[in-house]
Design a protein around this motif. Structure first.
Motif, PDB file in Angstrom:
ATOM      1  N   UNK A  39      10.862  88.764  27.792  1.00  0.00           N
ATOM      2  CA  UNK A  39      10.516  87.336  27.747  1.00  0.00           C
ATOM      3  C   UNK A  39       9.541  87.065  26.611  1.00  0.00           C
ATOM      4  N   UNK A  40       9.834  87.630  25.441  1.00  0.00           N
ATOM      5  CA  UNK A  40       8.922  87.520  24.311  1.00  0.00           C
ATOM      6  C   UNK A  40       8.644  86.087  23.930  1.00  0.00           C
ATOM      7  N   UNK A  41       9.654  85.208  24.053  1.00  0.00           N
ATOM      8  CA  UNK A  41       9.469  83.804  23.655  1.00  0.00           C
ATOM      9  C   UNK A  41       8.397  83.108  24.477  1.00  0.00           C
ATOM     10  N   UNK A 100      -4.583  88.812  29.969  1.00  0.00           N
ATOM     11  CA  UNK A 100      -3.857  88.978  31.232  1.00  0.00           C
ATOM     12  C   UNK A 100      -2.547  88.197  31.202  1.00  0.00           C
ATOM     13  N   UNK A 101      -2.547  87.038  30.564  1.00  0.00           N
ATOM     14  CA  UNK A 101      -1.316  86.240  30.470  1.00  0.00           C
ATOM     15  C   UNK A 101      -0.226  86.999  29.727  1.00  0.00           C
ATOM     16  N   UNK A 102      -0.622  87.723  28.683  1.00  0.00           N
ATOM     17  CA  UNK A 102       0.359  88.524  27.946  1.00  0.00           C
ATOM     18  C   UNK A 102       0.966  89.587  28.868  1.00  0.00           C
ATOM     19  N   UNK A 103       0.119  90.275  29.618  1.00  0.00           N
ATOM     20  CA  UNK A 103       0.634  91.276  30.554  1.00  0.00           C
ATOM     21  C   UNK A 103       1.525  90.673  31.615  1.00  0.00           C
ATOM     22  N   UNK A 104       1.123  89.515  32.118  1.00  0.00           N
ATOM     23  CA  UNK A 104       1.923  88.845  33.157  1.00  0.00           C
ATOM     24  C   UNK A 104       3.277  88.410  32.605  1.00  0.00           C
ATOM     25  N   UNK A 105       3.276  87.889  31.374  1.00  0.00           N
ATOM     26  CA  UNK A 105       4.523  87.406  30.781  1.00  0.00           C
ATOM     27  C   UNK A 105       5.479  88.559  30.476  1.00  0.00           C
TER      28      UNK A 105
END
Length: 443
Positions: free
Chosen positions: A35-37, A105-110
């Motif tokens: 989900x890189x986008x 944390x948002x990056x990890x969650x995404x």
């Protein structure tokens, strides 16, 4: 069909916008980048509006102007916070810490969102709360223990602070174990480590920044200003003169920018240190004055902030003698000499905090950590070097500057019971008499 899906997915990954100072290479087949986008790409409506207004300029100059505008806005905002005082700075540091934690944390969650891992975000924020409770509680107790003990409802929190902190952490640890799902053990433990490394990088180092503030605003202002100066001047020298690539992680970083920024930072360090050292407001530690029942920034100056005469080395004396000058000594504030060490670290080692962040962003194919600041990205994009610098300042101060603080010693004694205070007084009196400092007949 499988081939079509793979091509489509590869196209999505390659279409991710690249950073203005990075050259992100494709990593096809990475299952964790599904989900890189959805990851932050460092663009917002403000940037789009400014891009439209400056559409006649080349992208290079357009980015330079946008970046410059918001650089000056941040600098003036920083000056305003300094004017408001140490409490405003502490609250700002706390807010910055929360935002930086949120961005990482948002990056990890995404990245792991497709696995629908239970409780990851809730537990991450819970561990942030427990870490802050421990670290900020330790700081408040160390510097304002007397004030906290005067409040009945806080007395037990102060006395059992570490046990309460440990209990809170254990509750989160148990909650994590209960949240484990058989199919996702590896992912969940990966994110558990992700959270704790983020806490180590963000919370621990922001805690050290708070310590620097309490020891005197100068220990915050000078290092922060040095990093800002180095960042701006390295960008300027690189923009106008940069030709030789510095490091592969950031292809647009150049040796010309690196060296120009370093020299500028050393001179700037001398200047800003000389200006700030003139004012007690910047050099005195933040303490609680029980007599006035208020925070105090009055003190007897530490020796590094007192004008001192130093003998010049013989080589320098001979150099001056060539010009007919017979200088053998010079008067200078020792802090200005210490500022050389700070500026060297800020300009030589400090940028590696940025290189580390660049490697992190390349790993996840993102332009910036966020899009809060047009032309700059997220909060973490601007504070990656500041956290590293703050840690160095704290270690440097503890190793070469710190001296026993009578105010802290008195606060520690005042936290004791009356009997314990009398016992301390008797022991101190006995030692002073033994050392001939106090006359026994007068005592």
């Amino acid at each position: 069909m499988a081939e079509i899906r793979n091509r489509s997915r590869s196209k999505d990954i390659q279409s991710v916008p690249q950073s203005d100072d990075e050259e992100v290479t494709d990593i096809p087949g990475n299952p964790q980048l599904q989900d890189t986008k959805a990851l932050p790409q460092g663009s917002d409506k403000t940037t789009e509006v400014l891009d439209t207004a400056l559409k006649d300029l080349t992208p290079r100059w357009r980015n330079w102007i946008i970046r410059g505008i918001f650089t000056w806005l941040m600098i003036f905002g920083f000056f305003f916070l300094v004017y408001l005082g140490p409490l405003a700075l502490v609250l700002t540091i706390f807010a910055i810490q929360i935002k930086c934690f949120h961005e990482i944390i948002t990056i990890g969650y995404t990245v792991y969102k497709s696995y629908d891992l239970p409780w990851f975000r809730t537990l991450s924020w819970y561990f942030l709360f427990t870490s802050n409770y421990f670290f900020y509680g330790e700081s408040l107790i160390e510097y304002f223990g007397v004030l906290l003990h005067r409040m009945e409802f806080l007395r037990y929190l102060v006395s059992y602070h570490r046990f309460i902190s440990f209990s809170l952490y254990i509750a989160g640890f148990v909650g994590f174990v209960f949240s484990l799902v058989k199919k996702h053990y590896v992912k969940q433990f990966t994110l558990f480590g992700w959270t704790h490394v983020t806490l180590l990088i963000i919370v621990t180092q922001s805690h050290l920044i708070i310590h620097n503030v309490f020891e005197g605003l100068i220990w915050l202002l000078v290092p922060v200003s040095m990093i800002i100066c180095n960042d701006i001047m390295a960008y300027m020298f690189g923009f106008f003169f940069g030709k030789t690539p510095l490091i592969q992680l950031s292809p647009k970083k150049t040796w010309e920018g690196f060296i120009g920024g370093a020299i500028s930072t050393v001179f700037f360090g001398f200047l800003i240190s000389y200006i700030l050292v003139q004012f007690d407001y910047f050099v005195c530690p933040v303490t609680y004055d029980e007599a006035s029942d208020n925070l105090s920034m009055d003190c007897i100056r530490h020796p590094v902030f007192i004008l001192t005469e130093f003998g010049l080395p013989l080589v320098i004396q001979k150099f001056f003698s060539i010009f007919g000058l017979s200088w053998t000594t010079v008067k200078i504030y020792p802090f200005i000499l210490h500022s050389i060490s700070l500026s060297v670290f800020a300009s030589v080692i400090g940028p590696f905090g940025g290189f580390f962040a660049s490697g992190f962003k390349r790993a996840f194919k993102i332009k910036d950590f966020g899009d809060l600041i047009p032309g700059h990205g997220g909060i973490m994009d601007r504070f990656d070097c500041q956290f590293l610098m703050a840690t160095f300042v704290n270690v440097y101060y503890a190793s070469f500057i710190r001296a026993p603080n009578p105010q802290k010693i008195i606060q520690s004694v005042l936290l004791l019971t009356s009997e314990e205070q009398l016992h301390v007084f008797s022991m101190l009196k006995e030692k002073l008499i033994q050392n001939g400092i106090l006359n026994e007949t007068l005592s």
